[in-house]
Design an enzyme around this catalytic site. Structure first.
Site, mmCIF file in Angstrom:
data_model
loop_
_atom_site.group_PDB
_atom_site.id
_atom_site.type_symbol
_atom_site.label_atom_id
_atom_site.label_comp_id
_atom_site.label_asym_id
_atom_site.label_seq_id
_atom_site.Cartn_x
_atom_site.Cartn_y
_atom_site.Cartn_z
ATOM 1 N N ASP A 35 0.821 -1.209 0.000
ATOM 2 C CA ASP A 35 0.000 0.000 0.000
ATOM 3 C C ASP A 35 0.857 1.262 0.000
ATOM 4 O OD1 ASP A 35 -2.493 -1.078 -0.029
ATOM 5 O OD2 ASP A 35 -2.660 -1.222 2.152
ATOM 6 N N TYR A 83 6.687 -9.766 7.741
ATOM 7 C CA TYR A 83 6.454 -8.336 7.889
ATOM 8 C C TYR A 83 6.853 -7.893 9.290
ATOM 9 C CZ TYR A 83 3.658 -7.697 3.619
ATOM 10 O OH TYR A 83 3.240 -7.601 2.323
#
Lengths: 247, 247
Positions: free
Chosen positions: B53, B111
């Site tokens: 994103d 992540y």
């Protein structure tokens, strides 16, 4: 009755033309005064503990502000942080005697210079580290850095455009350490000449590169000759790290 | 004969609208393709290991590129770093079999989500950490985070606008640790749904705040209901940290 406050801030200097108000770009002092004006309804004069160059950062920077407004220091910190841009933070505010002066009463400062020492670029170090690709022998440089310690006339480590008269300073400690790819130069002194830290770092890097002879720092310092010292390291690796008052 | 190369990059996503080319802003993929075009004289198609994103960062991101040009991978890395903007770095390039696909062949991703946990602002954390002022009990959150581990249908941890059909993923580990004011959330899975990490972090923060009950994560996961999970944490604390291929 005028009151006097000592305010501690931190800032990312990337987008500023240094601390001190000047005509050709926005400075940290200006941004801080804008914030004060919004909160107190008056553009108070403030006095910084030092000037910093464009692009230089501060983990700790102090200024004093004389004002006739009575402040709640705790609320002032919160209010300032609500109006300042994200790259400047107010950390503390305390009332000090009326004659306290952030620059003249400062008894010492500690600077750090951050180097990203790797052949690989690191996108998160832009504007915050000097990217230096060649190998650095940190133990060797740390031993060379000890020559800066003590009381010396640092005229040779002062940018030519400076007009200070007394160029004698006392360096309390000066170290070079490594944490993986991060090499940190740290120095504390009772005061610094214009560009003194950046020239000290540039000189150490030239010793690292063999351009300046090992163990020649005492002669370079004694020469008082800017031309004998090394290059001026770029501003974006430099951080004013601590500001000392009193003992 | 077409060749296929796997390229590893890192980027500060602050100034990009995510990875994937799209009409309303410059993306990392575009910037990388611009660089490739300058070096190879041809705008090659590249395939990323995932979408990220706007504002999300990558310490490690992979793409593959099929090209009829014969590359010297080592020189390609250097040439790319010379032309790319400072917030994108190429770390590695290797030739891979022609049918290798950076997304389909990816067997896992890790992540991290970075939180600056302090009442005080830190100007150096802007755009790189979520600034979170309330106290975090890291041991408690770490024990809650263990509920994410294992194979679950994570439909409730997927942004509504996603259209994936198979929402079952296997989380290998999920930890919350503290290093002074820095709180780090780390998770590895065989794959992630859209916004899955950010919703997982937002849900843990709501557990920390007492808005979501402790030990209710298993029911929330089982409910498959996005409305039962917590808010979506903002993108700027998120980093794709590692990309795994093969075992």
């Amino acid at each position: 009755m005028l009151k006097n406050y000592l305010v501690t801030i931190a800032y990312d200097g990337t987008d500023y033309h240094g601390w001190q108000v000047q005509p050709n770009g926005i400075t940290v002092q200006q941004a801080v005064q804008d914030g004060i004006e919004r909160i107190l309804g008056k553009r108070e004069n403030i006095t910084g503990c030092s000037r910093t160059d464009a692009g230089v950062h501060a983990n700790e920077f102090c200024f004093n502000m004389r004002t006739e407004k009575e402040l709640n220091p705790f609320r002032f910190v919160g209010a300032m942080n609500a109006v300042l841009p994200d790259d400047i933070a107010v950390k503390n505010c305390v009332e000090v005697p009326y004659d306290f002066h952030a620059r003249y009463d400062c008894t010492g400062k500690e600077y750090v210079y951050k180097i990203w020492n790797s052949p690989q670029r690191n996108p998160f170090c832009n504007g915050r580290y000097l990217h230096y690709k060649k190998e650095i022998d940190v133990d060797m440089l740390n031993s060379q850095a000890q020559y800066f310690c003590g009381t010396h006339d640092f005229q040779g480590f002062c940018a030519a455009k400076s007009s200070v008269e007394d160029t004698v300073r006392t360096v309390e400690y000066c170290t070079v350490t490594r944490n993986d790819e991060e090499v940190i130069f740290k120095i504390k002194a009772d005061g610094f000449l214009y560009n003194m830290v950046r020239i000290a770092v540039g000189t150490l890097l030239e010793i690292s590169e063999g351009k300046i002879e090992k163990d020649s720092l005492p002669q370079i310092i004694d020469s008082l000759d800017r031309a004998k010292a090394g290059r001026t390291a770029p501003p974006h690796g430099l951080y004013l790290n601590r500001v000392f008052y009193g003992k």
